[in-house]
Design a protein around this motif. Structure first.
Motif, PDB file in Angstrom:
ATOM      1  N   UNK A  12     -53.217  40.520  70.986  1.00  0.00           N
ATOM      2  CA  UNK A  12     -51.710  40.671  70.986  1.00  0.00           C
ATOM      3  C   UNK A  12     -50.974  39.775  70.008  1.00  0.00           C
ATOM      4  N   UNK A  13     -51.231  38.568  69.858  1.00  0.00           N
ATOM      5  CA  UNK A  13     -50.841  37.940  68.966  1.00  0.00           C
ATOM      6  C   UNK A  13     -50.959  38.267  67.371  1.00  0.00           C
ATOM      7  N   UNK A  14     -52.059  38.926  67.287  1.00  0.00           N
ATOM      8  CA  UNK A  14     -52.414  39.144  65.858  1.00  0.00           C
ATOM      9  C   UNK A  14     -51.559  40.561  65.575  1.00  0.00           C
ATOM     10  N   UNK A  15     -51.642  41.282  66.609  1.00  0.00           N
ATOM     11  CA  UNK A  15     -50.619  42.387  66.469  1.00  0.00           C
ATOM     12  C   UNK A  15     -49.211  42.126  66.316  1.00  0.00           C
ATOM     13  N   UNK A  16     -48.814  41.259  67.162  1.00  0.00           N
ATOM     14  CA  UNK A  16     -47.276  40.897  66.939  1.00  0.00           C
ATOM     15  C   UNK A  16     -47.097  40.195  65.741  1.00  0.00           C
ATOM     16  N   UNK A  17     -48.028  39.272  65.175  1.00  0.00           N
ATOM     17  CA  UNK A  17     -47.924  38.560  63.855  1.00  0.00           C
ATOM     18  C   UNK A  17     -47.813  39.887  62.897  1.00  0.00           C
ATOM     19  N   UNK A  42     -44.883  41.067  60.365  1.00  0.00           N
ATOM     20  CA  UNK A  42     -44.937  41.220  58.758  1.00  0.00           C
ATOM     21  C   UNK A  42     -44.521  42.430  58.490  1.00  0.00           C
ATOM     22  N   UNK A  43     -44.981  43.441  59.253  1.00  0.00           N
ATOM     23  CA  UNK A  43     -44.443  44.730  58.810  1.00  0.00           C
ATOM     24  C   UNK A  43     -42.855  45.123  59.001  1.00  0.00           C
ATOM     25  N   UNK A  57     -40.314  45.974  56.120  1.00  0.00           N
ATOM     26  CA  UNK A  57     -39.506  46.837  56.114  1.00  0.00           C
ATOM     27  C   UNK A  57     -38.155  46.523  55.834  1.00  0.00           C
ATOM     28  N   UNK A  58     -37.846  45.328  56.374  1.00  0.00           N
ATOM     29  CA  UNK A  58     -36.343  44.306  56.280  1.00  0.00           C
ATOM     30  C   UNK A  58     -36.195  44.342  54.813  1.00  0.00           C
TER      31      UNK A  58
END
Length: 157
Positions: free
Chosen positions: A44-49, A53-54, A58-59
């Motif tokens: 979950x933390x890796x997906x959140x990171x 990043x994505x 995108x920003x």
């Protein structure tokens, strides 16, 4: 001396069996569940990171696009200003040409009117001279002729 009772020995064996059973059927599954949960939390933390990043990428893309949009807007405004300046200059040049044409036509009309007035004046002068010459031929006295001429000139004005 020490005497070892079979009860103690059975108690120790029972404790060992209980320890082994707890370890096998309770601690091991609980540990596996905890490791699985820890792996899920790490994932979950890796997906959140990864999502963060994505989102930052995108920003950054959005910032670049906004910069491109601002640049395109500035270029469009500059092009519109140039086009407006060209149109203004064209309209101004057309107006100047039209004004020059109108002034030239007015000058031509004024010259034609002046020529007409000059011809009319010449015609009137010729008539007065003819009239004066006819009167001179008819009259005998110069002073009377002069007075008649002046009277006639004053009457025509």
């Amino acid at each position: 001396m020490l005497r070892i009772d079979y009860n103690i020995l059975f108690t120790i064996v029972n404790l060992l069996i209980l320890f082994w059973a707890l370890r096998r059927f309770l601690f091991k599954p609980v540990r596996e569940i905890m490791e699985k949960r820890a792996d899920d939390i790490r994932n979950s933390f890796e997906e959140a990171d990864q999502d963060r990043r994505e989102a930052e990428e995108y920003k950054e893309q959005c910032r670049k696009q906004l910069g491109n949009i601002d640049e395109a807007k500035k270029q469009a405004e500059e092009e519109a200003r140039r086009d407006a300046a060209k149109e203004y200059n064209r309209i101004l040049a057309d107006a100047r040409k039209e004004a020059a044409r109108i002034i030239q036509e007015s000058k031509e009309r004024a010259a034609a009117a002046a020529d007409e007035e000059r011809r009319q004046a010449e015609s009137d002068i010729v008539k007065m001279i003819k009239s004066a010459a006819a009167k001179i031929a008819e009259s005998e006295d110069d002073s009377k002729m002069y007075d008649d001429f002046l009277r006639e000139v004053n009457q025509e004005k």
